[in-house]
Write an enzyme that holds these catalytic residues in place. Sequence first.
Site, PDB file in Angstrom:
ATOM      1  N   CYS A  13       0.814  -1.216   0.000  1.00 13.86           N
ATOM      2  CA  CYS A  13       0.000   0.000   0.000  1.00 13.86           C
ATOM      3  C   CYS A  13       0.844   1.260   0.000  1.00 13.86           C
ATOM      4  CB  CYS A  13      -0.939   0.008   1.204  1.00 13.86           C
ATOM      5  SG  CYS A  13      -1.978   1.483   1.272  1.00 13.86           S
TER       6      CYS A  13
ATOM      7  N   CYS B  78      -1.411   1.690  -3.038  1.00 13.45           N
ATOM      8  CA  CYS B  78      -2.429   2.732  -2.853  1.00 13.45           C
ATOM      9  C   CYS B  78      -1.874   4.146  -2.842  1.00 13.45           C
ATOM     10  CB  CYS B  78      -3.171   2.500  -1.532  1.00 13.45           C
ATOM     11  SG  CYS B  78      -3.546   0.793  -1.142  1.00 13.45           S
TER      12      CYS B  78
ATOM     13  N   LYS C 176       0.011   5.271  -6.138  1.00 15.09           N
ATOM     14  CA  LYS C 176      -1.008   5.264  -7.193  1.00 15.09           C
ATOM     15  C   LYS C 176      -1.926   6.467  -7.071  1.00 15.09           C
ATOM     16  CE  LYS C 176      -4.689   3.105  -6.422  1.00 15.09           C
ATOM     17  NZ  LYS C 176      -5.613   2.005  -6.031  1.00 15.09           N
TER      18      LYS C 176
ATOM     19  N   TYR D 248      -9.537  -3.588 -11.236  1.00 14.35           N
ATOM     20  CA  TYR D 248      -9.452  -2.184 -10.839  1.00 14.35           C
ATOM     21  C   TYR D 248      -8.036  -1.635 -10.967  1.00 14.35           C
ATOM     22  CZ  TYR D 248      -7.597  -3.401  -6.181  1.00 14.35           C
ATOM     23  OH  TYR D 248      -6.821  -3.856  -5.145  1.00 14.35           O
TER      24      TYR D 248
ATOM     25  N   GLU E 265      -7.419   1.498 -13.329  1.00 15.14           N
ATOM     26  CA  GLU E 265      -6.891   2.723 -12.716  1.00 15.14           C
ATOM     27  C   GLU E 265      -5.644   3.212 -13.444  1.00 15.14           C
ATOM     28  OE1 GLU E 265      -8.341   2.154  -8.067  1.00 15.14           O
ATOM     29  OE2 GLU E 265      -6.407   1.347  -8.711  1.00 15.14           O
TER      30      GLU E 265
ATOM     31  N   HIS F 203     -27.995  21.057  -1.210  1.00 14.88           N
ATOM     32  CA  HIS F 203     -28.148  21.523  -2.593  1.00 14.88           C
ATOM     33  C   HIS F 203     -27.281  22.767  -2.827  1.00 14.88           C
ATOM     34  CE1 HIS F 203     -30.205  22.116  -6.419  1.00 14.88           C
ATOM     35  NE2 HIS F 203     -30.308  23.401  -6.100  1.00 14.88           N
TER      36      HIS F 203
ATOM     37  N   GLU G 185     -26.769  14.737  -3.441  1.00 16.97           N
ATOM     38  CA  GLU G 185     -28.148  14.912  -2.990  1.00 16.97           C
ATOM     39  C   GLU G 185     -29.092  13.939  -3.692  1.00 16.97           C
ATOM     40  OE1 GLU G 185     -30.375  18.497  -4.377  1.00 16.97           O
ATOM     41  OE2 GLU G 185     -28.468  19.035  -5.317  1.00 16.97           O
TER      42      GLU G 185
END
Length: 452
Positions: free
Chosen positions: A43, A48, A51, A178, A182, A435, A440
């Site tokens: 990681c 992670c 990356k 993934y 990525e 908003h 939302e």
Amino acid sequence: MSFDYDLFVIGGGSGGVRAARIAAGTHGAKVALAEEYRMGGTCVIRGCVPKKLMVFASEYPDMVADARSYGWDARIGGFDWSAFRAKLDAELTRLEKAYRCGLSGAGVTVFDSRAVLVDAHTVKLADGTQVSAKYILVATGGAPFIPDVPGRELAITSNEIFQMDALPSRVLVVGGGYIASEFACILNGLGCEVAQYYRGAQILRGFDDEARGHVAEAMRENGVGIHCGTDVMRLEKVADGIRAVATDGSERVFDAVLYATGRKPNSSGLGLEALGVALGRNGQIEVDEYSQTAVPSIFAVGDVTDRINLTPVAIREGHAFADTIFGGQRRKVDHSLFASAVFTQPEMGTIGLTEEEAREREPIEVYATAFRPMQSAFAGRPDRVLMKLIVSQASRKILGCHIVAPGAGEMIQLVGIAVTMGATKEQFDATIAVHPTMAEELVTMRSPTRRG
């Protein structure tokens, strides 16, 4: 029986470090840890963290383009890979030092060495030194896997991509998971010409079909050449690069070929099987719900167990192990529900069941909407985001949530709290919207788009 340590941890990644720190710093155990490469594991050093920093770097061209649409006289020049890599290396060095400081601060003895098991209570370091411990925790993680195709030695993996001397102009990314997706987006954003080959029908297998289709369409619109139903037959070194001969009959030359076709647990050569520790078909260490192997004194956490291969899960497993063995708390990790993010462009955040999984279990309602967000619509970009909720017809609980949008990773972290608590669709509906935001939509969808 007297031991040198209460706990010996093999592996200095996220799971092993957390276990060592909690066992020593919180519960007062005498702990040692051995790491043969750099502290921090996949990681921090080659996963992670670097990356995500590359993701940030790759997003600036679009930001500058948007700035012009908003009235700024903004321009962007070329990308300096050498400058970025130097700063990236410095940041990883800083993080590794922080990991080491955390261990030393907790009183953990660190051995910068490979360690293998001799028996149920003994490990041997690379210099031949043997050390005994009441408990041994294996947290050696995993490694990229390249299939046995001719010319495989010409390819790189996610381990080597951060150490490239120069940014390649033409890149082939092989794989559809993934990690592959990525890096296809990252390299495309940094200005590379990117082709992605995947032998399956659609990238991101295992994720919600509608969501992964949305991501794939956006990637293609952004310039990534996705070729599904395509695999590499062989790689050949040629004068101007690497020729990839594909199953679809094409032959293309690239400057670099990145394989992201899965990972395998780092379990070989540790002496596990000779001691009676069971390994699965993929090489994963078989453990029970408390991370204990068939040998009572030997435990394993993280990617080497091939349960849920995510850093936060490894950390939770390591912490639960330390609390169970040294804190008397009997803690186990629930792997059934967890939030995760895919840092493609756009990002995808997900928690719970996909629509396909949920339909197989019980009658459901699906609430979904896709729309152009305000920021990109004003800039004239065609980007669309997806918000999707999977709801149980019987209990009304949110069974799954899938978001494809800029910042989806941040959104799903917060949605994950509500879903983990068992929130219902009506509780989402009762939440007043913020908003104007993209998120939302998660609390304003009133009518199901379909039932099943």
